[in-house]
Write an enzyme that holds these catalytic residues in place. Structure first.
Site, PDB file in Angstrom:
ATOM      1  N   THR A   1       1.790   1.532   6.029  1.00 18.34           N
ATOM      2  CA  THR A   1       0.890   2.517   5.465  1.00 18.34           C
ATOM      3  C   THR A   1       0.474   3.468   6.569  1.00 18.34           C
ATOM      4  OG1 THR A   1      -1.353   2.819   4.545  1.00 18.34           O
ATOM      5  CG2 THR A   1      -0.995   0.891   5.907  1.00 18.34           C
TER       6      THR A   1
ATOM      7  N   CYS B   1       3.140  10.050   5.000  1.00 20.49           N
ATOM      8  CA  CYS B   1       2.907   9.069   3.946  1.00 20.49           C
ATOM      9  C   CYS B   1       4.282   8.594   3.501  1.00 20.49           C
ATOM     10  CB  CYS B   1       2.144   9.700   2.791  1.00 20.49           C
ATOM     11  SG  CYS B   1       1.834   8.599   1.412  1.00 20.49           S
ATOM     12  N   THR B   2       4.462   7.289   3.426  1.00 24.26           N
ATOM     13  CA  THR B   2       5.782   6.754   3.065  1.00 24.26           C
ATOM     14  C   THR B   2       6.283   7.362   1.766  1.00 24.26           C
ATOM     15  OG1 THR B   2       5.173   4.667   4.108  1.00 24.26           O
ATOM     16  CG2 THR B   2       7.103   4.644   2.698  1.00 24.26           C
ATOM     17  N   GLU B   3       5.399   7.471   0.778  1.00 24.07           N
ATOM     18  CA  GLU B   3       5.825   7.991  -0.518  1.00 24.07           C
ATOM     19  C   GLU B   3       6.239   9.453  -0.433  1.00 24.07           C
ATOM     20  OE1 GLU B   3       3.349   4.404  -1.120  1.00 24.07           O
ATOM     21  OE2 GLU B   3       2.992   6.275  -0.030  1.00 24.07           O
TER      22      GLU B   3
ATOM     23  N   THR C   1      -2.488   5.733   5.735  1.00 25.95           N
ATOM     24  CA  THR C   1      -3.922   5.838   5.446  1.00 25.95           C
ATOM     25  C   THR C   1      -4.717   4.660   5.980  1.00 25.95           C
ATOM     26  OG1 THR C   1      -3.517   7.167   3.474  1.00 25.95           O
ATOM     27  CG2 THR C   1      -5.623   6.005   3.598  1.00 25.95           C
TER      28      THR C   1
ATOM     29  N   MET D   1       0.834  -1.211   0.000  1.00 25.32           N
ATOM     30  CA  MET D   1       0.000   0.000   0.000  1.00 25.32           C
ATOM     31  C   MET D   1       0.871   1.264   0.000  1.00 25.32           C
ATOM     32  SD  MET D   1      -2.491  -1.485   2.972  1.00 25.32           S
ATOM     33  CE  MET D   1      -1.090  -2.195   3.857  1.00 25.32           C
TER      34      MET D   1
END
Length: 229
Positions: free
Chosen positions: A83, A196-198, A85, A10
């Site tokens: 994740t 958020c990791t991204e 979220t 995710m």
């Protein structure tokens, strides 16, 4: 060494960061040929995002709970959701297993308070910013969280889902996100949760004036502390 259980996918970019940084962390702490004991189960991100769009959170919780049960059966001593979220269903996932879930918000709140900070801004997906699940959990630890104006939520969500989950790191997006962070500074934030990791692929401490709290990095370090402690 305890075995760390990961529920990922995710996105796969997020899972990659968790896997890489857990390995790098053990190398740094133990040296030699040491590596972490990991069990990883990944889900179909397309299926989960479709369920998210349909607001079928119970089904998301069921799917992630089943993935967590597989990780538990494979020998994990404790569990991480890779994740931010989908921590919205963390309680449902935790109830599905008999091993502890290391909750991201608990880890982040501890780091924020250790830094002497009580009010932080949060950038992340639209769900993480608009739904109270993460903010309320942080508030339970005495940390106030402010989020960008609603007008920015769609932009941040698009940057995550259309660019960063595909590994596309774009300078103009970075500049715009820094402007959003500056607005949070104006609103009284004393630090920024890179939630958020991204987004950690996009925003580094060197990009902003406020202290950055990279949530994935903090989650990884807490997992290493527990596994090696």
């Amino acid at each position: 060494m305890q075995t760390i259980g990961l529920v990922g996918g995710m996105s796969w970019e997020s899972s990659l960061v968790y896997y890489r940084d857990l390995n790098l962390g053990v190398q740094e702490r133990l040296g030699g040929l040491s590596s972490p004991k990991l069990v990883l189960s990944t889900v179909d991100f397309a299926e989960l995002t479709a369920l998210e769009d349909a607001e079928r959170w119970d089904r998301i919780g069921q799917l992630l709970g089943e993935a967590a049960q597989g990780v538990e059966r494979a020998g994990a001593d404790f569990l991480l959701l890779c994740t931010t979220t989908f921590h919205k269903v963390a309680d449902q996932v935790a109830a599905a297993v008999d091993i502890p879930l290391l909750h991201l918000a608990d880890v982040v709140a501890e780091a924020v308070r250790a830094a002497g900070t009580t009010k932080v801004g949060l950038i992340g997906t639209a769900v993480a910013m608009s739904d109270p699940f993460f903010i309320d959990r942080m508030a339970g630890h005495g940390v106030e969280v402010v989020v960008p104006a609603p007008a920015h939520h769609d932009y941040l969500n698009t940057a995550i889902y259309d660019e960063l989950v595909h590994g596309h790191v774009i300078d103009r997006t970075r500049r715009r996100v820094v402007e959003i962070i500056d607005e949070l500074w104006d609103d009284g934030a004393e630090g920024i949760l890179v939630g958020c990791t991204e987004l950690e692929l996009l925003i580094r401490q060197s990009d902003i004036e406020l202290p950055a709290f990279p949530c994935t990095t903090l989650h990884v370090n807490a997992a290493l502390d527990r596994a090696l402690g």
